[in-house]
Design an enzyme around this catalytic site. Structure first.
Site, mmCIF file in Angstrom:
data_model
loop_
_atom_site.group_PDB
_atom_site.id
_atom_site.type_symbol
_atom_site.label_atom_id
_atom_site.label_comp_id
_atom_site.label_asym_id
_atom_site.label_seq_id
_atom_site.Cartn_x
_atom_site.Cartn_y
_atom_site.Cartn_z
ATOM 1 N N PHE A 149 10.150 90.007 -4.978
ATOM 2 C CA PHE A 149 8.762 90.425 -4.762
ATOM 3 C C PHE A 149 7.770 89.632 -5.598
ATOM 4 C CE2 PHE A 149 9.490 92.854 -8.672
ATOM 5 C CZ PHE A 149 8.257 92.734 -9.297
ATOM 6 N N LYS A 173 14.221 86.179 4.604
ATOM 7 C CA LYS A 173 14.198 87.635 4.385
ATOM 8 C C LYS A 173 13.407 87.847 3.090
ATOM 9 C CE LYS A 173 15.448 90.853 2.387
ATOM 10 N NZ LYS A 173 14.481 91.736 1.631
ATOM 11 N N ARG A 177 8.600 94.609 -0.466
ATOM 12 C CA ARG A 177 7.421 95.153 -1.154
ATOM 13 C C ARG A 177 6.128 94.417 -0.791
ATOM 14 N NH1 ARG A 177 9.902 98.802 -3.390
ATOM 15 N NH2 ARG A 177 11.763 98.517 -4.636
ATOM 16 N N SER A 226 17.163 89.501 -8.830
ATOM 17 C CA SER A 226 17.760 89.974 -10.081
ATOM 18 C C SER A 226 19.239 89.559 -10.150
ATOM 19 C CB SER A 226 17.627 91.492 -10.151
ATOM 20 O OG SER A 226 18.303 92.076 -9.059
ATOM 21 N N CYS A 281 9.880 85.338 -13.505
ATOM 22 C CA CYS A 281 11.208 84.985 -14.028
ATOM 23 C C CYS A 281 11.086 83.994 -15.164
ATOM 24 C CB CYS A 281 12.074 84.412 -12.925
ATOM 25 S SG CYS A 281 11.373 82.916 -12.260
ATOM 26 N N GLU A 382 16.485 92.694 -19.189
ATOM 27 C CA GLU A 382 15.241 92.205 -18.596
ATOM 28 C C GLU A 382 14.367 93.422 -18.274
ATOM 29 O OE1 GLU A 382 15.549 90.517 -14.612
ATOM 30 O OE2 GLU A 382 13.979 89.078 -15.116
HETATM 31 P P1 NAD Z 1 15.784 92.166 -6.389
HETATM 32 O O1 NAD Z 1 17.062 91.551 -6.822
HETATM 33 O O2 NAD Z 1 15.652 93.648 -6.437
HETATM 34 O O3 NAD Z 1 15.469 91.752 -4.861
HETATM 35 C C1 NAD Z 1 15.585 90.427 -4.426
HETATM 36 C C2 NAD Z 1 15.945 90.436 -2.949
HETATM 37 O O4 NAD Z 1 17.190 91.092 -2.777
HETATM 38 C C3 NAD Z 1 14.921 91.175 -2.102
HETATM 39 O O5 NAD Z 1 14.694 90.446 -0.916
HETATM 40 C C4 NAD Z 1 15.586 92.506 -1.831
HETATM 41 O O6 NAD Z 1 15.236 93.050 -0.585
HETATM 42 C C5 NAD Z 1 17.057 92.182 -1.869
HETATM 43 N N1 NAD Z 1 17.869 93.300 -2.367
HETATM 44 C C6 NAD Z 1 17.477 94.266 -3.235
HETATM 45 N N2 NAD Z 1 18.505 95.134 -3.460
HETATM 46 C C7 NAD Z 1 19.552 94.684 -2.730
HETATM 47 C C8 NAD Z 1 20.904 95.138 -2.566
HETATM 48 N N3 NAD Z 1 21.358 96.224 -3.192
HETATM 49 N N4 NAD Z 1 21.715 94.431 -1.759
HETATM 50 C C9 NAD Z 1 21.260 93.323 -1.129
HETATM 51 N N5 NAD Z 1 19.997 92.860 -1.246
HETATM 52 C C10 NAD Z 1 19.149 93.518 -2.046
HETATM 53 O O7 NAD Z 1 14.622 91.445 -7.229
HETATM 54 P P2 NAD Z 1 13.080 91.792 -7.242
HETATM 55 O O8 NAD Z 1 12.886 93.061 -7.990
HETATM 56 O O9 NAD Z 1 12.486 91.643 -5.894
HETATM 57 O O10 NAD Z 1 12.544 90.560 -8.119
HETATM 58 C C11 NAD Z 1 12.569 90.543 -9.523
HETATM 59 C C12 NAD Z 1 13.823 89.862 -10.046
HETATM 60 O O11 NAD Z 1 13.913 88.543 -9.532
HETATM 61 C C13 NAD Z 1 13.813 89.706 -11.562
HETATM 62 O O12 NAD Z 1 15.099 89.962 -12.035
HETATM 63 C C14 NAD Z 1 13.427 88.251 -11.762
HETATM 64 O O13 NAD Z 1 13.863 87.683 -12.991
HETATM 65 C C15 NAD Z 1 14.129 87.622 -10.609
HETATM 66 N N6 NAD Z 1 13.568 86.313 -10.278
HETATM 67 C C16 NAD Z 1 14.290 85.214 -10.607
HETATM 68 C C17 NAD Z 1 13.780 83.957 -10.343
HETATM 69 C C18 NAD Z 1 14.542 82.720 -10.708
HETATM 70 O O14 NAD Z 1 14.115 81.661 -10.330
HETATM 71 N N7 NAD Z 1 15.657 82.800 -11.408
HETATM 72 C C19 NAD Z 1 12.526 83.835 -9.718
HETATM 73 C C20 NAD Z 1 11.822 84.982 -9.375
HETATM 74 C C21 NAD Z 1 12.364 86.234 -9.657
#
Ligand code: NAD
Length: 498
Positions: A149, A173, A177, A226, A281, A382
């Site tokens: 998000f 995908k 949010r 995450s 991130c 985090e």
């Molecule tokens: P998230 O992991 O909750 O969601 C990421 C994606 O996974 C979304 O599209 C979501 O719909 C999907 N998802 C969520 N729960 C799932 C499940 N149980 N099974 C399968 N798919 C699922 O992350 P978020 O809250 O949207 O974003 C924040 C996180 O992303 C933080 O941990 C941040 O550090 C990380 N992030 C990392 C980078 C990087 O480059 N390393 C960049 C941006 C964000």
């Protein structure tokens, strides 16, 4: 109520009957729209459309692909205000910050317009007498991107321009949010002349993610989110035989050396810790003070935090916006409470902040905590909110050990006047992206982005040259053209190169 966001499949809006969820505005707590949620059938529909279109797209000339990308670049620039407003409404971030992420996303699109250069293979004449060798890179086919998000424009842009330029069809995908930006991008690709089916959007949650990770028509999955979900996607899609890059979470440390310009360091760390409410991130949720600068740094960071105006993202006076959900706000407050109960000193306390006229928004003010043990979860996990934990160590080696002990390895920074310590830091730290007197060392689009350890699973970093590598596979071709009357004795020995 409000607007509806449907899937974008085969150039059309596609609704899913019955399965929807509300889209919320984090600054007001109000429902602003409705999102259609896909399932395995929606994914299958998109994959079929993508596979049909990709067979033709792979044969489209590099010049024609580049022209479409150039048109797309111009259309995104013209639509920047529209996309930024949509991002701010659903994510909460300030309009200026949203425009910043669009500009950073465009860097990858600009990089992809050089595909004529980057897809050049190698050629060697006479690798053996009368035998030539050359390599080409070909697309993988249909590839998928699953994104978080916190950067609803930039992170997908790390993926789709390169995937498309190299001849793949891309299914996005996005986060459920803040889904609107992705549909605007789909519309713009269509206006730019991209054939239907080459860029598609399927909305949804776990059901769609798992379908993308296991569908036999998909060759590769790029994920950003995450760490637990990155591990799940990496394991599931790898087990299904796909190429996977899965970028995970972070807990980035900034080391402040005694010889640093403390005011400069505090201003930079504050921007890393509190910009976009810490929901980056490459945010800086941990500062590590070295030697005798601890109290001076705390005073400077307190002064920086107290300057910030917290408010809705569409107010030009706002420095720090709300966090994404009420649950995220509650987590920030709970983790600060737990830090305090464990003996942590709360230097700046944004827990009770209320923004006038936005009482239902997900607001929390900047928080600075110190005197925490190294194993306290508010330090080790985090938090993903506007919380800065300030740790203290005695010397550079202890700082390096602390940074390297973190299971995450996304980004880190050192603030110092010493080339010696800066050089040791960049050489010995076990982190993928390093800033020297730079708090958020996010590589520009023509380099690649990626962390180490629990911040990335898979071999390829995102965008830049590693993006070309990820979205293509190599063919090595060996050629010989004997004359009509050339003869050769057959040999059972393994060929050598005479
Ligand atoms: P998230 O992991 O909750 O969601 C990421 C994606 O996974 C979304 O599209 C979501 O719909 C999907 N998802 C969520 N729960 C799932 C499940 N149980 N099974 C399968 N798919 C699922 O992350 P978020 O809250 O949207 O974003 C924040 C996180 O992303 C933080 O941990 C941040 O550090 C990380 N992030 C990392 C980078 C990087 O480059 N390393 C960049 C941006 C964000």
């Amino acid at each position: 109520m409000g607007y509806e966001i449907t899937h974008r499949i085969g150039g059309q809006d596609v609704a899913t009957a019955g399965s929807t969820q509300p889209i919320m505005n984090p600054a007001t707590g109000a429902e602003v729209g409705t999102l259609h949620l896909g399932d395995a059938d929606t994914v299958d529909q998109a994959v079929r459309s993508a596979a049909r279109a990709q067979r033709e797209w792979a044969k489209v000339s590099l010049a024609r692909r580049t022209q479409i990308l150039f048109r797309m670049r111009q259309l995104v620039i013209e639509a920047t205000d529209e996309i930024a407003v949509a991002i701010s409404r659903e994510h909460g971030k300030t309009i200026g910050d949203a425009k910043g992420e669009i500009a950073r996303g465009l860097e990858t699109l600009e990089f992809a317009t050089s595909i004529t250069q980057d897809l050049k293979g190698g050629f060697s004449e006479n690798v053996s007498t009368g035998v030539d060798a050359h390599t080409v890179r070909q697309p993988l086919g249909v590839v998928a991107g699953i994104t978080p998000f916190n950067f609803p424009a930039m992170v997908p842009f790390w993926m789709h321009p390169i995937a498309i330029a190299t001849g793949n069809a891309f299914i996005l995908k996005p986060s459920e949010r803040d889904p609107s930006a992705s549909n605007v991008v789909a519309r713009l690709y269509q206006e730019a002349g991209l054939p239907d089916g080459i860029f598609q959007v399927v909305h949804g949650g776990k059901t769609v993610v798992d379908a993308l990770c296991t569908h036999e028509g998909i060759s590769a999955v790029s994920f950003v989110g995450s760490t637990p979900i990155a591990q799940h996607v990496h394991a599931t899609a790898s087990a299904a035989g796909k190429r996977v890059q899965a970028l995970g979470g972070a807990n980035n440390h900034a080391v402040v050396m005694p010889d640093a310009n403390i005011e400069f360091a505090a201003a930079q760390v504050a921007s890393g810790a509190f910009g976009s409410a810490g929901e980056r991130c490459m945010a800086v949720p941990v500062a590590v003070t070295v030697g005798d600068v601890h109290e001076e740094f705390l005073a400077a960071i307190k002064a920086e935090a107290e300057k910030l105006t917290v408010g809705p993202g569409d107010d030009p006076a706002t420095d720090m916006p709300p966090v994404i959900t009420p649950e995220a706000r509650e987590r920030v407050i709970r983790m600060t409470d737990e830090a305090e109960q464990a003996g942590g000193r709360i230097v700046v306390d944004g827990r009770g902040l209320v923004v006038d006229g936005h009482e239902n928004g997900n607001f929390v003010g900047p928080i600075v905590v110190t005197d925490l043990d190294r194993d306290h979860p508010t330090y080790t996990e985090e938090v993903f909110g506007p919380v800065l934990v300030v740790m203290h160590v005695n010397n550079f080696d202890e700082a390096l050990d602390l940074v390297n002990a973190s299971p995450f390895g996304n980004g880190t920074a050192i603030f110092t006047d010493s080339g010696h310590y800066a050089r040791r830091f960049q050489e010995e730290v076990t982190v993928g992206m390093i800033g020297i007197n730079v708090p958020i060392p996010t590589p520009v689009g023509y380099y690649s982005f990626g962390g180490w350890k629990d911040s990335l699973f898979g071999e390829h970093h995102a965008h830049g040259p590693e993006g070309i590598g990820f979205y293509t596979k190599q063919k090595a071709i060996t050629t010989r053209w004997p004359s009509q009357n050339e003869t050769v004795e057959s040999s059972m020995s393994f060929p050598t190169h005479d």
